[in-house]
Design a protein around this motif. Structure first.
Motif, PDB file in Angstrom:
ATOM      1  N   ILE A 694       0.870  -1.188   0.000  1.00  0.00           N
ATOM      2  CA  ILE A 694       0.000   0.000   0.000  1.00  0.00           C
ATOM      3  C   ILE A 694       0.901   1.230   0.000  1.00  0.00           C
ATOM      4  O   ILE A 694       1.837   1.320   0.800  1.00  0.00           O
ATOM      5  N   GLU A 695       0.584   2.197  -0.868  1.00  0.00           N
ATOM      6  CA  GLU A 695       1.375   3.434  -0.924  1.00  0.00           C
ATOM      7  C   GLU A 695       0.590   4.578  -0.295  1.00  0.00           C
ATOM      8  O   GLU A 695      -0.628   4.675  -0.436  1.00  0.00           O
ATOM      9  N   ALA A 709      17.718  14.392   4.838  1.00  0.00           N
ATOM     10  CA  ALA A 709      18.292  13.122   5.303  1.00  0.00           C
ATOM     11  C   ALA A 709      17.847  12.810   6.727  1.00  0.00           C
ATOM     12  O   ALA A 709      17.491  11.670   7.057  1.00  0.00           O
ATOM     13  N   GLU A 710      17.881  13.824   7.604  1.00  0.00           N
ATOM     14  CA  GLU A 710      17.451  13.618   8.989  1.00  0.00           C
ATOM     15  C   GLU A 710      15.980  13.214   9.037  1.00  0.00           C
ATOM     16  O   GLU A 710      15.574  12.322   9.799  1.00  0.00           O
ATOM     17  N   ILE A 711      15.177  13.908   8.238  1.00  0.00           N
ATOM     18  CA  ILE A 711      13.729  13.630   8.226  1.00  0.00           C
ATOM     19  C   ILE A 711      13.457  12.216   7.708  1.00  0.00           C
ATOM     20  O   ILE A 711      12.644  11.476   8.264  1.00  0.00           O
ATOM     21  N   SER A 712      14.196  11.817   6.653  1.00  0.00           N
ATOM     22  CA  SER A 712      14.025  10.466   6.082  1.00  0.00           C
ATOM     23  C   SER A 712      14.345   9.409   7.119  1.00  0.00           C
ATOM     24  O   SER A 712      13.640   8.386   7.242  1.00  0.00           O
ATOM     25  N   GLU A 713      15.420   9.630   7.883  1.00  0.00           N
ATOM     26  CA  GLU A 713      15.807   8.658   8.892  1.00  0.00           C
ATOM     27  C   GLU A 713      14.718   8.506   9.954  1.00  0.00           C
ATOM     28  O   GLU A 713      14.413   7.393  10.400  1.00  0.00           O
ATOM     29  N   SER A 714      14.113   9.612  10.338  1.00  0.00           N
ATOM     30  CA  SER A 714      13.042   9.557  11.346  1.00  0.00           C
ATOM     31  C   SER A 714      11.810   8.836  10.804  1.00  0.00           C
ATOM     32  O   SER A 714      11.151   8.060  11.520  1.00  0.00           O
ATOM     33  N   ILE A 715      11.473   9.093   9.545  1.00  0.00           N
ATOM     34  CA  ILE A 715      10.317   8.415   8.939  1.00  0.00           C
ATOM     35  C   ILE A 715      10.542   6.908   8.904  1.00  0.00           C
ATOM     36  O   ILE A 715       9.644   6.115   9.236  1.00  0.00           O
ATOM     37  N   ARG A 716      11.751   6.511   8.488  1.00  0.00           N
ATOM     38  CA  ARG A 716      12.044   5.058   8.416  1.00  0.00           C
ATOM     39  C   ARG A 716      11.932   4.413   9.791  1.00  0.00           C
ATOM     40  O   ARG A 716      11.418   3.299   9.947  1.00  0.00           O
ATOM     41  N   SER A 717      12.438   5.108  10.812  1.00  0.00           N
ATOM     42  CA  SER A 717      12.413   4.548  12.156  1.00  0.00           C
ATOM     43  C   SER A 717      10.988   4.440  12.681  1.00  0.00           C
ATOM     44  O   SER A 717      10.597   3.419  13.271  1.00  0.00           O
ATOM     45  N   ALA A 718      10.199   5.489  12.431  1.00  0.00           N
ATOM     46  CA  ALA A 718       8.817   5.490  12.952  1.00  0.00           C
ATOM     47  C   ALA A 718       7.904   4.548  12.173  1.00  0.00           C
ATOM     48  O   ALA A 718       6.894   4.052  12.716  1.00  0.00           O
ATOM     49  N   GLY A 719       8.228   4.285  10.900  1.00  0.00           N
ATOM     50  CA  GLY A 719       7.372   3.453  10.062  1.00  0.00           C
ATOM     51  C   GLY A 719       7.623   1.967  10.182  1.00  0.00           C
ATOM     52  O   GLY A 719       6.958   1.161   9.501  1.00  0.00           O
ATOM     53  N   LYS A 720       8.599   1.558  11.019  1.00  0.00           N
ATOM     54  CA  LYS A 720       8.887   0.131  11.176  1.00  0.00           C
ATOM     55  C   LYS A 720       7.687  -0.569  11.819  1.00  0.00           C
ATOM     56  O   LYS A 720       6.969   0.041  12.622  1.00  0.00           O
ATOM     57  N   PRO A 721       7.503  -1.835  11.526  1.00  0.00           N
ATOM     58  CA  PRO A 721       8.261  -2.695  10.602  1.00  0.00           C
ATOM     59  C   PRO A 721       7.673  -2.768   9.195  1.00  0.00           C
ATOM     60  O   PRO A 721       8.220  -3.441   8.333  1.00  0.00           O
ATOM     61  N   LEU A 722       6.540  -2.041   8.973  1.00  0.00           N
ATOM     62  CA  LEU A 722       5.848  -2.211   7.692  1.00  0.00           C
ATOM     63  C   LEU A 722       6.415  -1.333   6.575  1.00  0.00           C
ATOM     64  O   LEU A 722       6.224  -1.658   5.391  1.00  0.00           O
ATOM     65  N   GLN A 724       8.613  -0.287   3.895  1.00  0.00           N
ATOM     66  CA  GLN A 724       9.635  -0.982   3.129  1.00  0.00           C
ATOM     67  C   GLN A 724      10.364  -0.067   2.129  1.00  0.00           C
ATOM     68  O   GLN A 724      11.467  -0.378   1.681  1.00  0.00           O
ATOM     69  N   PHE A 725       9.743   1.052   1.775  1.00  0.00           N
ATOM     70  CA  PHE A 725      10.337   1.909   0.751  1.00  0.00           C
ATOM     71  C   PHE A 725       9.959   3.354   1.048  1.00  0.00           C
ATOM     72  O   PHE A 725       8.808   3.650   1.421  1.00  0.00           O
ATOM     73  N   LEU A 726      10.924   4.266   0.897  1.00  0.00           N
ATOM     74  CA  LEU A 726      10.682   5.680   1.145  1.00  0.00           C
ATOM     75  C   LEU A 726      11.381   6.489   0.064  1.00  0.00           C
ATOM     76  O   LEU A 726      12.555   6.222  -0.274  1.00  0.00           O
ATOM     77  N   PHE A 750       4.163   0.543   2.195  1.00  0.00           N
ATOM     78  CA  PHE A 750       4.020  -0.374   3.333  1.00  0.00           C
ATOM     79  C   PHE A 750       3.698  -1.776   2.821  1.00  0.00           C
ATOM     80  O   PHE A 750       2.890  -1.957   1.901  1.00  0.00           O
ATOM     81  N   GLN A 751       4.340  -2.762   3.456  1.00  0.00           N
ATOM     82  CA  GLN A 751       4.158  -4.141   2.992  1.00  0.00           C
ATOM     83  C   GLN A 751       4.532  -5.098   4.117  1.00  0.00           C
ATOM     84  O   GLN A 751       5.447  -4.838   4.901  1.00  0.00           O
ATOM     85  N   SER A 752       3.814  -6.209   4.167  1.00  0.00           N
ATOM     86  CA  SER A 752       4.098  -7.234   5.166  1.00  0.00           C
ATOM     87  C   SER A 752       4.492  -8.529   4.459  1.00  0.00           C
ATOM     88  O   SER A 752       3.992  -8.831   3.371  1.00  0.00           O
ATOM     89  N   GLY A 753       5.357  -9.261   5.112  1.00  0.00           N
ATOM     90  CA  GLY A 753       5.739 -10.558   4.570  1.00  0.00           C
ATOM     91  C   GLY A 753       4.867 -11.680   5.067  1.00  0.00           C
ATOM     92  O   GLY A 753       5.068 -12.846   4.705  1.00  0.00           O
ATOM     93  N   GLU A 754       3.857 -11.335   5.914  1.00  0.00           N
ATOM     94  CA  GLU A 754       3.047 -12.381   6.540  1.00  0.00           C
ATOM     95  C   GLU A 754       1.582 -12.337   6.132  1.00  0.00           C
ATOM     96  O   GLU A 754       0.866 -13.325   6.235  1.00  0.00           O
ATOM     97  N   LYS A 755       1.065 -11.146   5.690  1.00  0.00           N
ATOM     98  CA  LYS A 755      -0.354 -11.041   5.381  1.00  0.00           C
ATOM     99  C   LYS A 755      -0.587  -9.876   4.424  1.00  0.00           C
ATOM    100  O   LYS A 755       0.295  -9.059   4.171  1.00  0.00           O
ATOM    101  N   THR A 756      -1.805  -9.812   3.913  1.00  0.00           N
ATOM    102  CA  THR A 756      -2.217  -8.678   3.099  1.00  0.00           C
ATOM    103  C   THR A 756      -2.639  -7.549   4.031  1.00  0.00           C
ATOM    104  O   THR A 756      -3.494  -7.747   4.920  1.00  0.00           O
TER     105      THR A 756
END
Length: 782
Positions: A694-695, A709-722, A724-726, A750-756
Motif C-alpha cells: 500500500i502506498e 536526510a534527517e527527516i528520512s531517517e526519522s520516517i524510516r524509524s517510525a514506520g517500522k516494521p511495515l 519498506q520503501f521511502l 508499506f508491505q508485510s511478509g506475513e499477510k495482506t
C-alpha cells in the motif's frame, strides 16, 4: 646506462646482435633491453662528396658533386663543415625528409638535385650546425638506415651492488665471462712515480680512502675531437670542451669518475674535509647549494671547490682560458656520497658510480690514461709524478668454496672443472688446490660486492646458466598467507569505482605549500626533511590536490568528460586511507538519449551507490561547511553519526587557483578505514514478497534547519516494521510557504511478509510517522 654496440666492439669482438646481447646480459643478472635507433626514410642513402666549388652568386653557398657509387649529382649546400671525401646522408629528388618531399630546384641560378642532411633534419640528433658527417669508411649508396641499425645500443639497469657494470669496459668484461670471448684491450698496469707535485691534505680518510691527483701544464682548451664528441653524443652527454670531455669519456669507458680543476684558480692547497655548516658552493649546474657539516667537500684554503663525488664547483672549472689542469681521481665512501646526493637532490654520473663502488686498485692506472689523452688532444705537458694519498691498502676477501655445497644449494651438477673455468673467466685467483673441489678464491678488485660464499654461489649460477639448473619437483613449502580484510576492502572500493566507469590515477603523496594554502590544509602539514623538489615539500593530508591537478591536466588536453579516482594515504595526526575522485562534463554519454551534465545529484547518487556496494546499510548527507565548495552544492557524508567524507562542486575561486577556468568540477573524498567496521560482508537473499503493498503520500512544511536526510531517517524509524520503501518526491519553496521553511513530499510503501495489509494497518503506520515528525521537527501538514 646506454651501451652503443660499436663502442662495445672496441673492447670485445662480439658477433651477437643487440637482442642477443640484451638476453645474455639479462640472464647473467644485469637487466638489459634493446634501444632501437630512429627509423628514417630508407631512400635516404650515403653519398660521398667528390668536389666542392664556391657558388658564384652566393658567399655562403657551395656547389657540390656527390656520388652514390653509380651516379653523380649536383647539390647546392650551405653547410660550413662539408669537405671533399666526406661521407654524408643524401636525399635524392622525390625522397621525403621530415615529411617534406625533396624537389629539383634552382638556388641562386644553379639547379640542386637533392639535399645533404643534418642530424636534426633526419631526427637522429639535435645538431643542425652542419651536415651529418658519417664514418669515412662507409660505402656510398647504402641506406642510412642500414648504418643506423649497425649502430644499435642496449640500455642496462644494473643493481646497486654492480658498480663494475656501469661502463663500456665493464659490460665488455661481463660479456667476455658470459660468452667466453677474450677482451681486445684491458687496463694496463703503469709504473708511476709518486711525488709531492701539489700540496694535498686529506682530513677525512674514512670518507676518502684514496686521493690521486695529476698536473698537466700548457694545455690548449678548445673543441673535442670528432671521435670523442660523437661517442659522448651517442649516450646523450653534451660536449663541453676537450679536457672535460676526456674525463667524461673515460668515466663512461672505464667507470672511474674524475674531475679536472683549473689549477690557477685554486688558492693554496687541496683539502679533503667535511663542509662547515651553512657553507655554500656554486656548482657546475649553475645552482648554489648550502652544505651540511657532514658533507664531504674538496676545498682549497678559502672555500669548497667541489662536492666530493657528486659535482664540481663553477669557480674552478676548466674553460678556454685554462693553462694548467689539476686532475683528481679518487675513491670516496659510497654511504657518504649517497647521503649527500640525496640530501642535495643531485644525481650525476659520478655519484651513481661512487654509490655503487669503484675499482680502488686501478685509480692510478686510469689517471695515467687520462693524462696521456689530455697530453695528446690538449697539447699539454704531463708532470711525470703523481700525488697518491691512501688511507691504507685494501685487501680482497678470501672466500672458501666447496663445489659439493654449491651443487647442494643450487640443485645443480657443476663439475669442479666447470667451476674453475667459470672463475677463470670472472678473473678470480685461487689459494689452495683448485682441482680438489674445496678451495679458497679471491675476487678481482672491481668486484667489491663479493664478500661471502653465497656470493660466489650466485656468480657460478649466473655464468653457468640458470636455464641449465633443473627445477625442483613439487612444492616443499607453502607459506600460510592470510588475507587482509583492509586490503580486500580497498580492492573492493577500487572495483566498484571502475564498474561505475571511473579511471584510476596514481600520484605522489606530497604537496606544495601553495596547494596546501589553496585548499586550507596548512594546519595539518608534515614537512619532508629531504624533499625531491619544492613541489613535494609536505606529506599530503588529502588526495584532493592531486585529483584536481589531474583533472586540470586532462582539461588542458581537451578531455571534458571525466570520472577519475585515486586511493592513497593521507597524513595528519595519523595515517589514513582515502578514496578521492572527481566528476565533470557529461555524466553518461550515449547516442540514443540527450547527454546530461554532471551535477550535485549525479555525484550524490554515485556516493550512495558506492557506499551501498561496500555494504554500508545506512548513511546520511548533511550540509557541508567545507570552504573549498560552492555554497548549496556540497554535503558531508555521515555513517553512524561520524563524518567519513564530503563531496561537492569545487568553488570557482579554488578552481582558478588550480588553473581550471571554465569547467565545473565536482570532487569527493571518503575515509575507508572507518567504513570497514560498518560494512556488512556478503549478501542475504530476501524472497520476493507474496503480499501486495500500500502506498501513501505525505506533504508538510518544515523549517530549513532540518535536512531531508534527517527527516528520512526519522520516517524510516517510525514506520517500522511495515515501511519498506521511502522516496522524497518533491521539494517546494515559494508562495504559500512561509519564509525559512520549505515543503517536502514523501512517498511511502508499506508491505508485510506475513499477510495482506488493510487500510487500517497502513493508516496506523502513517500516524506513527506523522506523530514523530511533529514531535521532532514541528512540521505542519498540508
Amino acid at each position: 646506462m646506454k651501451i652503443p654496440i660499436d663502442w662495445l666492439n672496441e673492447f670485445i669482438d662480439i658477433k651477437s646482435n643487440a637482442d642477443e646481447i640484451a638476453r645474455g646480459l639479462t640472464m647473467g643478472g644485469i637487466e638489459t633491453h634493446v634501444e632501437k635507433s630512429a627509423a628514417i626514410d630508407p631512400e635516404i642513402i650515403t653519398a660521398k662528396i667528390l668536389n666542392i666549388e664556391k657558388h658564384p652568386n652566393a658567399d655562403k653557398l657551395s656547389l657540390c658533386d656527390v656520388t652514390d657509387g653509380k651516379n653523380t649529382y649536383k647539390v647546392v649546400c650551405g653547410a660550413p663543415n662539408i669537405k671533399t671525401g666526406a661521407v654524408i646522408p643524401f636525399a635524392r629528388v622525390g625522397v621525403k625528409v621530415g615529411g617534406i618531399k625533396i624537389k629539383k630546384s634552382k638556388i641562386r641560378g644553379y639547379e640542386s638535385d637533392g639535399m645533404l642532411c643534418s642530424e636534426k633534419e633526419l631526427g637522429v640528433g639535435d645538431d643542425h650546425s652542419g651536415i651529418w658527417l658519417l664514418p669515412d669508411n662507409l660505402p656510398a649508396g647504402i641506406s642510412v638506415n642500414t648504418y643506423l641499425s649497425a649502430s644499435e645500443s642496449v640500455e642496462i639497469e644494473p643493481t646497486i651492488n654492480r658498480g663494475d657494470a656501469l661502463s663500456i669496459f665493464g659490460i665488455a668484461r661481463e660479456l667476455s665471462a658470459i660468452y667466453n670471448i677474450p677482451l681486445k684491450k684491458c687496463i694496463q698496469n703503469y709504473e708511476t712515480n709518486i711525488g709531492n707535485i701539489f700540496p694535498v691534505e686529506v682530513l677525512e680518510k674514512k670518507s676518502c680512502d684514496r686521493y690521486v691527483c695529476r698536473v698537466i701544464e700548457d694545455v690548449k682548451i678548445g673543441s673535442s675531437t670528432e671521435y670523442i664528441r660523437k661517442r659522448l653524443e651517442s649516450v646523450g652527454v653534451r660536449s663541453v670542451n676537450n679536457a672535460v670531455d676526456i674525463t667524461n669519456f673515460l668515466l663512461l669507458s672505464y667507470g672511474q669518475p674524475m674531475h679536472a680543476f683549473d689549477l690557477d684558480k685554486i688558492s693554496g692547497k687541496i683539502i679533503v674535509r667535511n663542509a662547515l655548516k651553512g657553507e655554500k658552493i656554486l656548482a657546475l649546474d649553475g645552482k648554489e647549494y648550502v652544505l651540511e657539516d657532514w658533507m664531504l667537500v674538496i676545498a682549497d684554503e678559502k672555500k669548497p671547490i667541489a662536492i666530493a663525488g657528486v659535482i664540481g664547483g663553477k669557480d674552478t672549472s676548466v674553460t678556454e682560458k685554462t693553462k694548467r689542469i689539476l686532475l683528481e681521481v679518487a675513491s670516496f665512501d659510497p654511504i657518504s656520497i649517497r647521503k649527500t646526493s640525496r640530501r642535495l637532490a643531485i644525481n650525476t654520473e659520478s655519484s651513481a658510480r661512487f654509490i655503487r663502488g669503484i675499482d680502488y686498485s686501478n685509480i692510478l692506472n686510469i689517471s695515467k690514461i687520462a693524462c696521456d689523452m689530455i697530453s695528446e688532444i690538449c697539447s699539454g705537458k704531463v708532470v711525470p709524478e703523481a700525488v697518491d694519498i691512501a688511507a691504507g691498502q685494501r685487501t680482497a676477501p678470501e672466500i672458501n668454496v666447496n663445489i659439493s655445497k654449491v651443487n647442494s644449494i643450487l640443485g645443480s651438477d657443476i663439475t669442479v672443472n666447470e667451476a674453475k673455468q667459470i672463475m677463470d673467466r670472472l678473473s678470480f685467483s685461487y689459494k689452495g688446490n683448485a682441482s680438489s673441489g674445496d678451495f679458497t678464491v679471491v675476487p678481482p678488485s672491481y668486484r667489491n660486492d663479493l664478500l661471502s660464499e653465497i656470493d660466489i654461489v650466485e656468480e657460478l649460477a649466473r655464468i653457468y646458466g640458470y636455464e641449465k639448473i633443473p627445477c625442483a619437483s613439487g612444492v616443499k613449502y607453502m607459506p600460510d598467507i592470510k588475507s587482509d580484510r583492509a586490503d580486500e576492502f580497498t580492492d573492493k572500493a577500487r572495483d566498484i569505482a571502475v564498474s561505475f566507469g571511473f579511471l584510476e590515477t596514481i600520484s605522489y603523496n606530497f604537496i606544495s605549500e601553495s596547494d596546501a594554502e589553496n585548499l586550507d590544509m596548512c594546519g595539518n602539514l608534515l614537512k619532508v626533511a629531504n624533499p625531491l623538489s619544492c613541489e613535494c615539500s609536505f606529506l599530503t593530508p588529502s588526495l584532493l590536490p592531486m585529483v584536481i591537478s589531474n583533472a586540470n591536466r586532462n582539461f588542458s588536453r581537451g578531455l571534458r568528460d571525466l570520472k577519475l579516482f585515486e586511493i592513497g594515504k593521507g597524513f595528519g595526526k595519523e595515517e589514513i586511507t582515502l578514496f578521492s575522485g572527481c566528476m565533470a562534463g557529461f555524466s553518461d554519454v550515449w547516442w540514443k538519449k540527450k547527454n546530461e551534465d554532471t551535477d550535485f545529484y549525479t555525484v550524490s547518487g554515485f556516493v550512495s551507490a558506492f557506499l551501498s556496494e561496500l555494504g554500508i546499510k545506512k548513511h546520511i548527507f548533511t550540509a557541508s561547511v567545507c570552504k573549498i565548495y560552492d555554497n548549496g552544492e556540497s554535503a558531508d557524508i555521515k555513517v553512524a553519526g561520524r563524518k567519513i567524507g564530503h563531496f561537492g562542486l569545487l568553488s570557482r575561486s579554488i578552481s582558478n587557483l588550480f588553473g581550471i577556468k571554465n569547467e565545473r568540477l565536482y570532487v569527493f573524498e571518503i575515509e575507508l578505514e572507518p567504513l570497514l567496521k560498518f560494512s556488512v560482508r556478503g549478501k542475504k537473499y530476501i524472497p520476493v514478497a507474496k503480499f501486495p503493498y500500500i502506498e501513501r503520500d505525505i506533504s508538510f512544511e518544515v523549517p530549513d534547519e532540518f535536512s531531508a536526510a534527517e527527516i528520512s531517517e526519522s520516517i524510516r524509524s517510525a514506520g517500522k516494521p511495515l515501511l519498506q520503501f521511502l522516496e522524497l518526491s518533491d521539494c517546494y519553496t515559494g508562495e504559500q510557504i512561509k519564509e525559512g521553511s520549505r515543503s517536502l513530499s514523501f512517498r511511502m510503501r508499506f508491505q508485510s511478509g506475513e499477510k495482506t495489509l488493510t487500510d487500517a494497518d497502513a493508516d496506523a503506520s502513517v500516524k506513527s510517522v506523522m506523530d514523530e515528525l511533529v514531535r521532532r521537527f514541528s512540521v505542519a501538514f498540508r
